[in-house]
Enzyme design. Sequence first.
Site, PDB file in Angstrom:
ATOM      1  N   ASP A 214       0.861  -1.183   0.000  1.00 39.03           N
ATOM      2  CA  ASP A 214       0.000   0.000   0.000  1.00 39.03           C
ATOM      3  C   ASP A 214       0.896   1.231   0.000  1.00 39.03           C
ATOM      4  OD1 ASP A 214      -2.277   1.861   0.603  1.00 39.03           O
ATOM      5  OD2 ASP A 214      -3.342  -0.022   0.928  1.00 39.03           O
ATOM      6  N   GLY A 236       4.594  -0.555  -3.994  1.00 37.98           N
ATOM      7  CA  GLY A 236       3.685   0.153  -3.107  1.00 37.98           C
ATOM      8  C   GLY A 236       2.816   1.103  -3.891  1.00 37.98           C
ATOM      9  N   HIS A 237       2.106   1.951  -3.143  1.00 33.36           N
ATOM     10  CA  HIS A 237       1.178   2.894  -3.771  1.00 33.36           C
ATOM     11  C   HIS A 237       1.694   4.322  -3.748  1.00 33.36           C
ATOM     12  CE1 HIS A 237      -2.532   0.031  -3.160  1.00 33.36           C
ATOM     13  NE2 HIS A 237      -1.537  -0.520  -3.847  1.00 33.36           N
ATOM     14  N   GLY A 238       2.992   4.504  -3.453  1.00 35.97           N
ATOM     15  CA  GLY A 238       3.571   5.831  -3.494  1.00 35.97           C
ATOM     16  C   GLY A 238       3.451   6.568  -2.176  1.00 35.97           C
TER      17      GLY A 238
END
Length: 721
Positions: A214, A236-238
Amino acid sequence: MAQFLTLSVRAFLFLTFFATITMGAYNVVNYGARPDGRTDSAKAFLGAWADACGSSKPATIYVPAGSFFVSQALFQGPCKNFDIKIDIDGTIVASSDYRGGVLVWLTFKYVDGLSIFGGTLDGQGQAFWACKTAGGNCPSGTTSLSIGMSKNVLISGLTTTNSKGFHISIFGSNGVTVQGAKIIAPGNSPNTDGIHIQMSSGVTVTSSSIKTGDDCISIGEGTSNVWIEKIGCGPGHGISIGSLGGTPLGAGVQNITVKSVVFTGTQNGLRIKTWGKAYSGFVKDVTFEHAVMQNVQNPIVVDQNYCPGAVNCPGQSSGIKISGLSYTDIQGSSATQLAVKFDCSPSNPCGGIKLQDIRLTYQNQQAQSYCKNADGSASGFVIPPRRSSEIATMAAEGEELRNKRIIFKDYVVGFPTEDDMVLTPSTIRSKVPKGSTAVILKNLYLSCDPYMRWRMSAPEHESYTDAFVPGSVIVGYGVAKVVDSGHPDFTAGDLVWGLTGWEEYSLITAPEGLMKIKHTDVPLSYYTGILGERVYVSAASGAVGQLVGQFAKLMGCYVVGSAGSKEKVDLLKNKFGFDDAFNYKEEKDLNAALKRCFPDGIDIYFENVGGRMLDAVLLNMRAHGRIAVCGLISQYNLTQQEGIHNLFNVVTKRLLLQGFIFPDHLHLYPKFLEMVIQYIREGKVVYVEDAAEGIEKAPSALVGLFAGRNVGKQVVVVARD
């Protein structure tokens, strides 16, 4: 000597006794913790905490090596002292059973003055992820480490793996620093945010590697004054601000700085996300700068229409006001054609967006951008350009030039090879945009230096220089000619030296660090290197060593150097004028070799090598000798650096050992230049270069430094003019 040792022992015992009575040390093993990975040690950990927290003096809790199972623990204050340290050499392991519905595994609450050093937290989230992936009836995830309602907290060198939820949560706290952290979970692990920050202020996250399923770092409501720097993110999602505006009375987010982040294969890069609901709030004064995107799906995104399933979002218009966003030097590759997206609220348009020097591509082509309900300005290069008039992008001008570049592929472990770098064709415009203060350089000579190996390693520790960014052009010192300039201090045709790219042409957006070349009656390539008692110089035939020895001779010193071949030894004695020299590769005993060359000992050692060489030198230094540490080339390619065994000589001989880097002394450069130019003209200093012709030879030239192939200063000739 016996009297000296007796005094030393007494001093040591006194210091040990003094430390013991002034700082309590609480070993969890003494409270019943067992390092077997099975016995629940929660009670022991809490017992150690109770005594440390109840102490009126600074206290240290120690977790030794081993695996300690802790089911759940709440470490609660307030405490009687403001300096509790937790030193962790082992691994703290959570339960793999997720069915208990535990929301937080390890909690620190109401604490003022806490430091956590080292160690590993293993959340054992694999079974929980499998439940979530299968769509089972799973409880909420468990946060591994929570810092709640606390202040003045330092988390340094901690590794946290496989959390069932957030790895680290910072809530309602002030003055929290996370540095040198390693956060690891598979890219498909659900909701395993690396660090979540909410209702907190004065939070710093730096020099950390985060690989999760995430957000690497998520910032929630009520957060201000956050500094995020030198982060490796991906998978991941940054890094995300939001989601905001999902509930009423949500506090705003302000004064956030995110800089020097490398995103690798992430779902997002720099994201701000708000619900498409009317609940009021704000995001303001956010700075994003010096970010590199490597195959990132959404490098820059503001999404104010978040509403999963289109449920409870009447009018689909966010009440969150976004303003004061600044994006500077964002570059790299997008995994999707749409690289920049500003999808702002129709009722609260985004305002004050600033874009400067944005260079994002999609499959080696220009990416696209989207902008709705947003207003701002742009400067420098902005690629992809805006497709409407709401943000005016300055178009690049001039003819398109072919530009071969050396791209750094990925972080290196061990010895670098030419395969760690790749020659890539590209293009660049010959003119800077109107209004820009950048300069465009035609690179002539590039410098190959041992310190560059350090920059090829993953950024796990603080350093005086940043690591290279995988997927980006290699950066180093060089000599160049100004092709075009928007800066008042530079004009086309100026010769300069300083940091530039390993490419034929470079766009330098901050040219203030470039130095003009005024003396052109010496070879220009010299500006990549020379224009930088009983004396011993290691690596003496290199770019630095050859000069150190000659300068020492000019000052009347007896000078000995070492090198790695007969050819180089002859060079030291016959060309550079060293009094003696030896081939260290042929010496079975370095200590004996130094005693042979320095029967009365060494007064000054100029250190370029480290390891076994430094160990031998310490045995041969004279009392009150000086060691100038310029480099440690023998250690750069080791995964585990060698220890020094003879360090006690620093004490007994009262040695002065000091490291240095040239930027600390840059103010002396004009005086040095005046001196060395005169020496060159008079023939008192000679300089040997090993020139590789063509940008294509740059990887081979750099790798050759660590195999000892170069003789003299290694340079790459990109162009003669």
